[in-house]
Design an enzyme around this catalytic site. Sequence first.
Site, PDB file in Angstrom:
ATOM      1  N   GLU A 293       3.588  -3.633   2.716  1.00 51.03           N
ATOM      2  CA  GLU A 293       2.908  -2.724   3.887  1.00 51.03           C
ATOM      3  C   GLU A 293       1.469  -2.442   3.568  1.00 51.03           C
ATOM      4  O   GLU A 293       1.567  -1.646   2.442  1.00 51.03           O
ATOM      5  CB  GLU A 293       3.756  -1.484   4.210  1.00 51.03           C
ATOM      6  CG  GLU A 293       3.097  -1.001   5.373  1.00 51.03           C
ATOM      7  CD  GLU A 293       3.677   0.737   5.539  1.00 51.03           C
ATOM      8  OE1 GLU A 293       3.688   1.313   6.595  1.00 51.03           O
ATOM      9  OE2 GLU A 293       4.128   1.193   4.500  1.00 51.03           O
TER      10      GLU A 293
ATOM     11  N   ASP B 268       7.426  -0.767   1.101  1.00 50.02           N
ATOM     12  CA  ASP B 268       7.008   0.256   1.849  1.00 50.02           C
ATOM     13  C   ASP B 268       5.605   0.756   1.135  1.00 50.02           C
ATOM     14  O   ASP B 268       5.573   0.983  -0.078  1.00 50.02           O
ATOM     15  CB  ASP B 268       8.137   1.470   2.097  1.00 50.02           C
ATOM     16  CG  ASP B 268       7.423   2.408   2.929  1.00 50.02           C
ATOM     17  OD1 ASP B 268       6.887   2.292   4.242  1.00 50.02           O
ATOM     18  OD2 ASP B 268       7.241   3.469   2.206  1.00 50.02           O
TER      19      ASP B 268
END
Length: 654
Positions: free
Chosen positions: A398, A369
């Site tokens: 990400e 993330d």
Amino acid sequence: MDIQMKKILLVGLMIFWAVSAVIAQDPSIYNEDPEQRRPVGMEEPGHQVFEPTGGPVAEFRVDPPNWWIGMQEPRVELMLHGSNIRDLQPVLEEYPGVKISKVTRLESPNYLFVELLVGPGAKQGNLSFVLNNAEGKKAQSFRYQLRNRNYPEGRGLPQITPMDVMYLLMPDRFANGDSNNDSFSDMEQVGINRDKMYFRHGGDLQGVLNHLDYFKELGVSALWLNPILENNQPYESYHGYAFTDHYKVDRRLGSNELFRQLTDSCRKVGIKMVMDIVHNHVGDQHWFIQDIPSRDWIHQFSEYTQTQYRATTLMDPYASEADKNRMTDGWFAPHMPDLNQKHPQLSTYLIQSNIWWIEYAGLAGYRVDTYAYPDQGFMAEWGARIQAEYPDFLLFGETWVHGPAVQAQFTQGNDLREGYNSNLPNVTDFQLYYGIKEALTRPQDWTGGVSRIYYTLAQDFLYEEPYHNVTFLDNHDIDRFWSIVGRDMRKFKSALAFLFTTRGIPCIYYGTELPMGNFANPDGKVRADFPGGWEGDASNKFTEAGRSEQEQELFNYISTLAQYRQNTPALQYGSLMQFVPENGVYVYFRQGDGKTVMVIMNTSIKTVTLDVERYQEGWEGFRFGRDVASKTAYLFNEPIEISPYGTLVLELQR
């Protein structure tokens, strides 16, 4: 191509995409919208300074909980946490092949860091430690377990490849398999309330485990779960991105043992597990934030300072140092302290926790993330360490950024940033997502509409491994694609056909197969409960009987494409040849292992009669193509008619 030419090319590409975004007149194309990522419902932040106060500690703790012998990196650093232990002297009872190599003490009196050297002669067993006071008397003792590796050099771990179809789900919103763990009175947020967007709804790991047959029927071969680690926060803890313990599954989702049971059960039916991890921040209720080891464990300011969400500052040759620092050091959200990955004990702690979970649970991949926000030197070290232990392990970050060159700079082996190698093989391919979104919402022009897919793929030379980028139509942070295309089934199927036939590892977001819709304004609206996941739901979409005719049609379409991809090497590692789009029509070929697939996308509002002669280079030697979904045959000695927003996936026949 020399480095200077690459720099010129890079700047040119960045300018190109900036201009394209302006032409599109769509701010969401070139500006990240922090409101979509920022927690909703929180009060404006005050400012809290975290100090190493050194108060009493309820329980003595050692992280990692255990370790393994035979690692490529022979050192492991134990973080000991207990009342007033900093100045104690650790002594290891003699154990062949193992010795204490370093001891580190920080500001807080409640931490002691003990580095062990686990040599090649070490065997599994229990280490015995004594912590002595200044007088040489025992103040504390503990035992620590070393185990044989479950997956030496990654052998035995399932491997995710472009043959896989990934399914992303949010455990709290998928299915409640065990109502007994819905709430615990000693946790910060108590109870469930499915009527409130930011409360917990009660979904759990047992709910995922109960539906493995559903995934197999749909054609899913890999699961990506939004974070499952403890999020003991007072509000909005359901999404999982505010860790409060790096070694414990959230009790409301299950347990460490249940997660391992889930991964084992998945493996038995041919499904692989991807874990979602966060290095940029933690929740402010994390136990090591509430009793912080040192002031510099996190980034702290005289007043609350939030990141400006501009990843371009990291590679912008003209960026100010102030902008760079705010990007990496500013907090992502008020209740998520920003970790200082330059701190050597913290960086080691994060890396070791990731290695621990791979060995413990038999994972197949990590999705990282907010990859662009942590210290990039640390992220490079992290990638190198994981790949050294598990060479074929899927790592993808990400990178919610804009422009292929900006995105590619976060991947390894491309020389786009002089002197820097990220050691990150792959990313979530937002650039291709922007392309398919634009293809089905805007008419084609020189750079816009379906042309954007063409230009994006034409720049795959920027990546070392573009075929392992994770491709998608939507996820838990952005608008559901069903709503993006105005709930038009023609456009939706066209997007899915592209997703399952282009390069990369396709990922669908839970509920896509129904289809579920909504806009991420706020993001909780795209995180709705899966119908049928709770006892008493009005309908059960896990069963054919519970789906409408339209839902079953879409379910079958996705299942057909997913299983066809998994059985067709040409769509996995096969070559990709694309033709410049014309009049809204985009044609490309995938070829490999003796099979050729031709894909024809009509992104215009008109029926198109396509003269296939232009594409003879791709179908030369074949007589016709049979559509994978409808089984209709299309001869190449006559024009092919394609309906508005229609896409044909043709397996070529001689």
